[in-house]
Design an enzyme around this catalytic site. Structure first.
Site, mmCIF file in Angstrom:
data_model
loop_
_atom_site.group_PDB
_atom_site.id
_atom_site.type_symbol
_atom_site.label_atom_id
_atom_site.label_comp_id
_atom_site.label_asym_id
_atom_site.label_seq_id
_atom_site.Cartn_x
_atom_site.Cartn_y
_atom_site.Cartn_z
ATOM 1 N N HIS A 57 33.752 46.696 36.579
ATOM 2 C CA HIS A 57 34.096 45.585 37.474
ATOM 3 C C HIS A 57 34.835 44.499 36.719
ATOM 4 O O HIS A 57 34.887 44.514 35.487
ATOM 5 C CB HIS A 57 32.849 45.026 38.174
ATOM 6 C CG HIS A 57 31.904 44.276 37.313
ATOM 7 N ND1 HIS A 57 31.036 44.878 36.413
ATOM 8 C CD2 HIS A 57 31.664 42.941 37.217
ATOM 9 C CE1 HIS A 57 30.310 43.957 35.820
ATOM 10 N NE2 HIS A 57 30.675 42.765 36.291
ATOM 11 N N HIS A 59 35.832 40.086 37.035
ATOM 12 C CA HIS A 59 35.722 38.786 37.686
ATOM 13 C C HIS A 59 36.947 37.986 37.278
ATOM 14 O O HIS A 59 37.383 38.059 36.123
ATOM 15 C CB HIS A 59 34.484 38.011 37.207
ATOM 16 C CG HIS A 59 33.191 38.694 37.432
ATOM 17 N ND1 HIS A 59 32.610 38.808 38.677
ATOM 18 C CD2 HIS A 59 32.337 39.296 36.563
ATOM 19 C CE1 HIS A 59 31.456 39.442 38.564
ATOM 20 N NE2 HIS A 59 31.266 39.760 37.296
ATOM 21 N N TYR A 148 38.285 41.580 26.261
ATOM 22 C CA TYR A 148 38.856 41.707 27.607
ATOM 23 C C TYR A 148 38.469 40.504 28.471
ATOM 24 O O TYR A 148 37.939 40.652 29.567
ATOM 25 C CB TYR A 148 38.412 43.017 28.253
ATOM 26 C CG TYR A 148 38.726 44.214 27.395
ATOM 27 C CD1 TYR A 148 40.030 44.678 27.289
ATOM 28 C CD2 TYR A 148 37.740 44.855 26.665
ATOM 29 C CE1 TYR A 148 40.342 45.767 26.482
ATOM 30 C CE2 TYR A 148 38.037 45.945 25.859
ATOM 31 C CZ TYR A 148 39.338 46.393 25.774
ATOM 32 O OH TYR A 148 39.637 47.465 24.974
#
Length: 177
Positions: A57, A59, A148
């Site tokens: 996932h 954000h 990342y």
């Protein structure tokens, strides 16, 4: 289905996008994901204020030039990534009948989470959440070690101490008498 969305002019949006069945495919396909963002930015103008990519996932906080375009931004990122990933390399990849009928790949969850940032406290709280996420999920013991994310960019600007969320280092400093 028509979803109700809040469109507040000049606002920022916190977004969470999750892979289907939480397949951990984002980091191993990071170049495709980066290109997904580049291609989408060429079509729709938006800034990324903060982001973290985890295996299953991501954000981010974005500020679209036109607030009503943020669903198209998400759609563009997902579509480019889905089109360019080799699904045969995804472990346990199976298309559902619904996905087959709609001629969709099963790369992303169909929906995503969005939250309109309403003030500076809200913005800072979500930026912290983004940068803490790799620590929360156990990928690192220090936010600065996760490459990342925008954490290091923020630290270079002096907005974070380089050791923010370094719980291992903090625990080593504690002495008992």
């Amino acid at each position: 289905m028509n979803y109700r969305r809040v469109y507040i002019k000049d606002s920022k949006i916190f977004i969470t996008m999750v892979t289907s069945k939480r397949h951990p495919i984002l980091i191993e396909n990071i170049e495709i994901l980066r290109n997904s963002f580049k291609q989408t930015k060429q079509k729709i103008k938006f800034n990324i204020d903060a982001i973290v990519i985890l295996p299953d996932h991501l954000h981010m906080i974005i500020k679209p030039e036109d607030i009503k375009k943020y669903p198209e931004i998400i759609k563009g990122i997902k579509a480019f990534f889905s089109k360019n990933i080799d699904e045969t390399k995804i472990e346990n990849y199976k298309l559902t009948k619904s996905r087959k009928d709609k001629k969709e790949k099963d790369i992303w969850q169909r929906r995503y989470w969005e939250h309109t940032i309403t003030n500076e406290k809200d913005l800072n709280m979500h930026i912290d959440y983004i940068h803490y996420n790799p620590v929360k999920h156990g990928y690192t013991d220090k936010a600065a070690n996760w490459k990342y994310s925008t954490f290091r960019k923020y630290a270079k600007q002096g907005l974070y101490d380089e050791n923010w969320c370094d719980f291992k280092g903090y625990a080593e400093e504690i002495t008992y008498e």
